[in-house]
Scaffold this motif. Structure first.
Motif, PDB file in Angstrom:
ATOM      1  N   UNK A 208     -43.211  49.748  -6.623  1.00  0.00           N
ATOM      2  CA  UNK A 208     -43.652  50.697  -7.630  1.00  0.00           C
ATOM      3  C   UNK A 208     -44.421  49.976  -8.735  1.00  0.00           C
ATOM      4  N   UNK A 209     -45.670  50.406  -8.984  1.00  0.00           N
ATOM      5  CA  UNK A 209     -46.510  49.837 -10.025  1.00  0.00           C
ATOM      6  C   UNK A 209     -46.956  50.971 -10.953  1.00  0.00           C
ATOM      7  N   UNK A 210     -46.683  50.866 -12.242  1.00  0.00           N
ATOM      8  CA  UNK A 210     -47.049  51.949 -13.145  1.00  0.00           C
ATOM      9  C   UNK A 210     -48.557  52.156 -13.199  1.00  0.00           C
ATOM     10  N   UNK A 211     -49.018  53.350 -12.766  1.00  0.00           N
ATOM     11  CA  UNK A 211     -50.453  53.619 -12.699  1.00  0.00           C
ATOM     12  C   UNK A 211     -51.097  53.608 -14.076  1.00  0.00           C
ATOM     13  N   UNK A 212     -50.372  54.077 -15.080  1.00  0.00           N
ATOM     14  CA  UNK A 212     -50.946  54.139 -16.416  1.00  0.00           C
ATOM     15  C   UNK A 212     -51.386  52.760 -16.882  1.00  0.00           C
ATOM     16  N   UNK A 213     -50.569  51.747 -16.617  1.00  0.00           N
ATOM     17  CA  UNK A 213     -50.905  50.390 -17.035  1.00  0.00           C
ATOM     18  C   UNK A 213     -52.103  49.861 -16.263  1.00  0.00           C
ATOM     19  N   UNK A 214     -52.194  50.215 -14.985  1.00  0.00           N
ATOM     20  CA  UNK A 214     -53.326  49.775 -14.176  1.00  0.00           C
ATOM     21  C   UNK A 214     -54.613  50.363 -14.742  1.00  0.00           C
ATOM     22  N   UNK A 215     -54.577  51.630 -15.072  1.00  0.00           N
ATOM     23  CA  UNK A 215     -55.761  52.290 -15.621  1.00  0.00           C
ATOM     24  C   UNK A 215     -56.149  51.701 -16.972  1.00  0.00           C
ATOM     25  N   UNK A 218     -58.872  48.951 -17.630  1.00  0.00           N
ATOM     26  CA  UNK A 218     -60.305  49.245 -17.753  1.00  0.00           C
ATOM     27  C   UNK A 218     -60.563  50.282 -18.845  1.00  0.00           C
ATOM     28  N   UNK A 219     -59.633  50.400 -19.779  1.00  0.00           N
ATOM     29  CA  UNK A 219     -59.799  51.356 -20.879  1.00  0.00           C
ATOM     30  C   UNK A 219     -61.001  50.972 -21.747  1.00  0.00           C
ATOM     31  N   UNK A 220     -61.536  51.944 -22.479  1.00  0.00           N
ATOM     32  CA  UNK A 220     -62.674  51.647 -23.362  1.00  0.00           C
ATOM     33  C   UNK A 220     -62.249  50.743 -24.510  1.00  0.00           C
ATOM     34  N   UNK A 221     -61.019  50.856 -24.925  1.00  0.00           N
ATOM     35  CA  UNK A 221     -60.504  50.030 -26.025  1.00  0.00           C
ATOM     36  C   UNK A 221     -60.164  48.625 -25.525  1.00  0.00           C
ATOM     37  N   UNK A 222     -60.735  47.620 -26.177  1.00  0.00           N
ATOM     38  CA  UNK A 222     -60.429  46.242 -25.766  1.00  0.00           C
ATOM     39  C   UNK A 222     -58.966  45.918 -26.052  1.00  0.00           C
ATOM     40  N   UNK A 223     -58.398  46.524 -27.097  1.00  0.00           N
ATOM     41  CA  UNK A 223     -56.992  46.276 -27.421  1.00  0.00           C
ATOM     42  C   UNK A 223     -56.077  46.810 -26.322  1.00  0.00           C
ATOM     43  N   UNK A 224     -56.426  47.976 -25.776  1.00  0.00           N
ATOM     44  CA  UNK A 224     -55.611  48.549 -24.699  1.00  0.00           C
ATOM     45  C   UNK A 224     -55.671  47.657 -23.455  1.00  0.00           C
ATOM     46  N   UNK A 225     -56.848  47.142 -23.153  1.00  0.00           N
ATOM     47  CA  UNK A 225     -56.983  46.215 -22.022  1.00  0.00           C
ATOM     48  C   UNK A 225     -56.129  44.961 -22.263  1.00  0.00           C
ATOM     49  N   UNK A 226     -56.204  44.451 -23.481  1.00  0.00           N
ATOM     50  CA  UNK A 226     -55.476  43.230 -23.819  1.00  0.00           C
ATOM     51  C   UNK A 226     -53.968  43.432 -23.676  1.00  0.00           C
ATOM     52  N   UNK A 227     -53.465  44.559 -24.153  1.00  0.00           N
ATOM     53  CA  UNK A 227     -52.035  44.825 -24.053  1.00  0.00           C
ATOM     54  C   UNK A 227     -51.601  44.964 -22.593  1.00  0.00           C
ATOM     55  N   UNK A 228     -52.459  45.560 -21.750  1.00  0.00           N
ATOM     56  CA  UNK A 228     -52.137  45.697 -20.327  1.00  0.00           C
ATOM     57  C   UNK A 228     -52.105  44.334 -19.647  1.00  0.00           C
ATOM     58  N   UNK A 229     -53.045  43.469 -20.010  1.00  0.00           N
ATOM     59  CA  UNK A 229     -53.065  42.109 -19.439  1.00  0.00           C
ATOM     60  C   UNK A 229     -51.778  41.383 -19.799  1.00  0.00           C
ATOM     61  N   UNK A 230     -51.373  41.467 -21.061  1.00  0.00           N
ATOM     62  CA  UNK A 230     -50.127  40.800 -21.480  1.00  0.00           C
ATOM     63  C   UNK A 230     -48.919  41.389 -20.759  1.00  0.00           C
ATOM     64  N   UNK A 231     -48.928  42.715 -20.573  1.00  0.00           N
ATOM     65  CA  UNK A 231     -47.811  43.390 -19.911  1.00  0.00           C
ATOM     66  C   UNK A 231     -47.605  42.856 -18.489  1.00  0.00           C
ATOM     67  N   UNK A 232     -48.669  42.810 -17.719  1.00  0.00           N
ATOM     68  CA  UNK A 232     -48.540  42.398 -16.323  1.00  0.00           C
ATOM     69  C   UNK A 232     -48.424  40.883 -16.148  1.00  0.00           C
ATOM     70  N   UNK A 233     -48.854  40.129 -17.143  1.00  0.00           N
ATOM     71  CA  UNK A 233     -48.775  38.669 -17.031  1.00  0.00           C
ATOM     72  C   UNK A 233     -47.339  38.170 -17.031  1.00  0.00           C
ATOM     73  N   UNK A 234     -46.415  38.998 -17.480  1.00  0.00           N
ATOM     74  CA  UNK A 234     -45.014  38.584 -17.513  1.00  0.00           C
ATOM     75  C   UNK A 234     -44.262  38.857 -16.226  1.00  0.00           C
ATOM     76  N   UNK A 476     -57.369  36.015 -25.855  1.00  0.00           N
ATOM     77  CA  UNK A 476     -56.677  34.723 -25.938  1.00  0.00           C
ATOM     78  C   UNK A 476     -55.218  34.944 -25.536  1.00  0.00           C
ATOM     79  N   UNK A 477     -54.360  34.011 -25.907  1.00  0.00           N
ATOM     80  CA  UNK A 477     -52.962  34.123 -25.483  1.00  0.00           C
ATOM     81  C   UNK A 477     -52.253  35.299 -26.147  1.00  0.00           C
TER      82      UNK A 477
END
Length: 540
Positions: A208-215, A218-234, A476-477
């Protein structure tokens, strides 16, 4: 030293495999340097001859403990390039060695069509009870080949886990069901049903992979993309599954962000998917770069044979990332291939040698110092147009090798370059390859650079002295480049220290970031890698 090496080379060149075997029977008694050269000769030998000789050396009566691990690595490397070589490993290696090659075996099972090779792998998986291959071999129940199906059922029964039983039960509910499958299930049913059920539920949860996070990647907001990257990196498991399930996406930014997550999470199950990306001739250069960059993040790869092609990439930045990944995974095959390319006497060989220096590939540079051709190219390049950081790496290697007089020559050369008082850029990126590419480009524009992997370290330097400009990754990190720009603006105005946000992202164009960039004080956004004319325009 007698004519051992010349005789071996001649036998291989003329295809006299029997005589070559007679020669390499003496390998255990030869000098270490001859053992090393023998392995590198076999690394470049034609497939048919190499297969016979490597198989011969792998037999217990011929094994040399001093080179066993290197011999095994060479077989794995060649298996990546020609799947039939995996049979040598299956015939002669112990279970721990074969188990360590599971990623390679999975790749072969997905791509090989030769039934002899497939049958041998399936049989070995059952005999050695390699549970990690259960899903991969279970697929062969559904192939239109009676022999492979029979061997697969037998192998799953031998593996004997609840998961292998589950795979057989799934097959029993299809048109492929036969008495062999039913008999195997009956045998495995003697094991605890509760354990099987628990394992099945665990597998379902993993998928099971949360679709909302996957989407949101590629959000228009760079902050939303950044938070998703941090979420899945863990979560390395989710990172691996995400990359695997989106390999065919046409959204380049999704792929780029998944590769950035892979570089952070380092999921070992993702390695074959990374190989698939770099092996696809249609892959965009930015994505190839990101894939090589992700491979360079892994502490160690089972084999780097599939990366060798990267040293011939036309794009300098892609080539540099491939070399960085190779530098952490040197083997006899890798070294022999690269040394041969450099000593070819072509412009391509010279370019490769310079790129290795620019990539600051310490292990490769140290190995290649045995080559007069490389040493000559390196001497000319270091004196003419290499950035100071490249000189620092070369000097460090010379000092570690106790070559003090030669090191002093390059120290003097560095002092001459430093005396030119070039204005200094600061570059911040999580990727060493990004830093090295910028270092080369900035130097070619008449400036020097200081590079940093951590924003905090860079900020301390920025506070002490105002740089000519700052180039920073968008992500960045624990902060974005726009966050860093805000902090810089607390120290220096934009006309004194421009801040350039750099990214591989393609849909986050300046117009979409304009308002946020204006608020942060960032000067401009550029798609990596920039052209030298762009770099010059930033500091007019």
């Amino acid at each position: 030293m007698d004519d051992y090496i010349p005789r071996l080379k001649k036998c291989i060149k003329t295809g006299k495999t029997g005589q070559a075997k007679t020669i390499i029977e003496q390998l255990a008694q030869r000098h270490d340097s001859e053992k090393e050269e023998t392995l590198q000769i076999l690394a470049l030998a034609p497939d048919k001859i190499a297969f016979e000789l490597l198989d011969f050396l792998s037999r217990k009566e011929n094994q040399d403990p001093q080179i066993y691990s290197r011999l095994t690595q060479l077989i794995i490397d060649r298996s990546h390039l020609n799947y039939t070589f995996i049979q040598i490993l299956l015939d002669h290696a112990e279970k721990p060695t074969i188990s360590s090659a599971v990623p390679l075996i999975r790749h072969i099972l997905s791509n090989e069509t030769e039934k002899t090779v497939l049958n041998k792998i399936i049989r070995a998986a059952g005999k050695l009870q390699i549970n990690a291959l259960t899903d991969d071999i279970a697929e062969f129940i559904f192939y239109d080949d009676a022999l492979l199906k029979r061997e697969t059922v037998k192998a799953l029964e031998r593996i004997g886990t609840p998961h292998s039983c589950q795979k057989l039960e799934q097959a029993s509910r299809t048109e492929k069901c036969d008495q062999d499958i039913l008999d195997a299930i009956e045998v495995l049913k003697t094991q605890t049903q509760e354990e099987s059920t628990q394992k099945i539920e665990e597998l379902k949860e993993e998928e099971q992979v949360p679709l909302k996070s996957v989407e949101s990647l590629t959000a228009e907001s760079h902050q939303e993309r950044f938070q998703a990257i941090k979420h899945f990196s863990g979560d390395s498991l989710s990172a691996s599954k995400l990359l695997s399930s989106h390999l065919d996406t046409e959204n380049d930014d999704l792929t780029l962000n998944l590769l950035q997550i892979t570089a952070r999470a380092i999921p070992h199950n993702a390695v074959n998917d990374l190989f698939s990306i770099i092996n696809n001739k249609k892959t965009d250069n930015a994505i190839k770069f990101a894939a090589y960059n992700a491979l360079a993040s892994f502490p160690e790869l089972e084999s780097a044979a599939s990366i060798i092609q990267g040293v011939s990439e036309p794009a300098m930045f892609v080539r540099m990332a491939a070399i960085k990944a190779l530098d952490k995974n040197l083997s006899d095959l890798v070294c022999a291939e690269i040394k041969t390319k450099i000593e070819s006497g072509t412009k391509t060989g010279e370019t490769l040698a310079q790129t290795i220096l620019d990539a600051r590939a310490k292990n490769l540079i140290e190995y290649l110092m045995i080559s007069d051709t490389f040493s000559y190219i390196a001497s000319n390049y270091l004196a003419r147009s290499a950035p100071e950081a490249v000189l620092d790496t070369f000097i460090n290697i010379l000092e570690n090798r106790k070559l003090r007089s030669t090191a002093k020559k390059y120290k003097d050369l560095k002092e001459e370059k430093t005396a030119q008082n070039r204005e200094e850029f600061i570059v911040i990126s999580l990727s060493e390859s990004v830093l090295n590419v910028y270092s080369k480009l900035i130097y070619s524009c008449g400036f020097s650079s200081l590079t940093f992997l951590r924003a905090q370290d860079a900020f301390e330097t920025i506070v002490a002295n105002a740089p000519r400009a700052i180039i920073c990754d968008l992500f960045l990190n624990n902060m974005t480049g726009l966050d860093l720009a805000r902090e810089v603006r607390g120290l220096y105005p934009e006309d004194k220290v421009p801040v350039i946000i750099s990214s591989l992202q393609k849909t986050l164009e300046p117009k979409k970031l304009k308002q946020e960039m204006d608020l942060s004080g960032a000067t401009t956004f550029c798609t990596f890698p920039p052209k030298t004319t762009q770099i010059k325009s930033w500091v007019k």
